[in-house]
Design a protein around this motif. Sequence first.
Motif, PDB file in Angstrom:
ATOM      1  N   TYR A  95       0.854  -1.001   0.134  1.00 31.26           N
ATOM      2  CA  TYR A  95      -0.147  -0.222  -0.112  1.00 31.26           C
ATOM      3  C   TYR A  95       0.502   1.541  -0.452  1.00 31.26           C
ATOM      4  O   TYR A  95       1.779   1.511   0.786  1.00 31.26           O
ATOM      5  CB  TYR A  95      -0.876  -0.271   0.974  1.00 31.26           C
ATOM      6  N   ILE A 148      -7.549   3.996  -2.462  1.00 34.04           N
ATOM      7  CA  ILE A 148      -6.776   3.038  -2.094  1.00 34.04           C
ATOM      8  C   ILE A 148      -5.465   3.037  -3.453  1.00 34.04           C
ATOM      9  O   ILE A 148      -5.750   2.799  -4.593  1.00 34.04           O
ATOM     10  CB  ILE A 148      -6.805   1.899  -2.202  1.00 34.04           C
ATOM     11  N   GLU A 149      -4.280   3.815  -2.933  1.00 35.36           N
ATOM     12  CA  GLU A 149      -3.533   3.145  -3.682  1.00 35.36           C
ATOM     13  C   GLU A 149      -1.777   1.945  -3.661  1.00 35.36           C
ATOM     14  O   GLU A 149      -1.998   2.010  -2.187  1.00 35.36           O
ATOM     15  CB  GLU A 149      -2.526   4.200  -3.990  1.00 35.36           C
ATOM     16  N   MET A 150      -2.136   1.145  -4.685  1.00 30.83           N
ATOM     17  CA  MET A 150      -0.668   0.300  -4.051  1.00 30.83           C
ATOM     18  C   MET A 150       0.364  -0.503  -5.387  1.00 30.83           C
ATOM     19  O   MET A 150      -0.248  -0.102  -6.430  1.00 30.83           O
ATOM     20  CB  MET A 150      -1.579  -1.440  -3.358  1.00 30.83           C
TER      21      MET A 150
END
Length: 162
Positions: A95, A148-150
């Motif tokens: 993440y 969300i960033e992953m």
Amino acid sequence: METYRFLARDLEALKTRIARYEEQWREALSGIHDSTTQSSETWHDNPQFDEVQQRAKMLKTERDKLAAILHNSELVTPAAPNGRVDVGSVVQVRYAKTGREEQFVIGSYMVLDDDDDSRISYAAPLAKLLLGHRKGDAVAGKIGAKKIEMEVLGVGQLEESR
């Protein structure tokens, strides 16, 4: 009509759950009979009858829902075609916001194995974000109201043991 994709172990668990609902439904039907023969009341003003009848109706409804899913299901083998995330892929992500790493398995439409917390349904929002991505891809999207960033650190294929 939608086709529901299942790995072998979840498909077997679905069949088992349907059989269990069927058995409980038949027991409840038997209870309806008992509730009308053990009292001078038949079905009128008989709370026991009402309760057992409601339980039988609920069990049949659940059994029928699962049977419809089974009817429209497709058995799939674990896969990671060309290194891309698919049903049966083992995925490792990091993440962006926290740097926390997590590994999980993209599972069946219904993940019915209570012993494995690392499986998520391919229909879950997180899995939907990841489907089709491969190692090194940056993935961004929303799950509910949360951004969300992953990064996908790895994609492998699940080895099914049962």
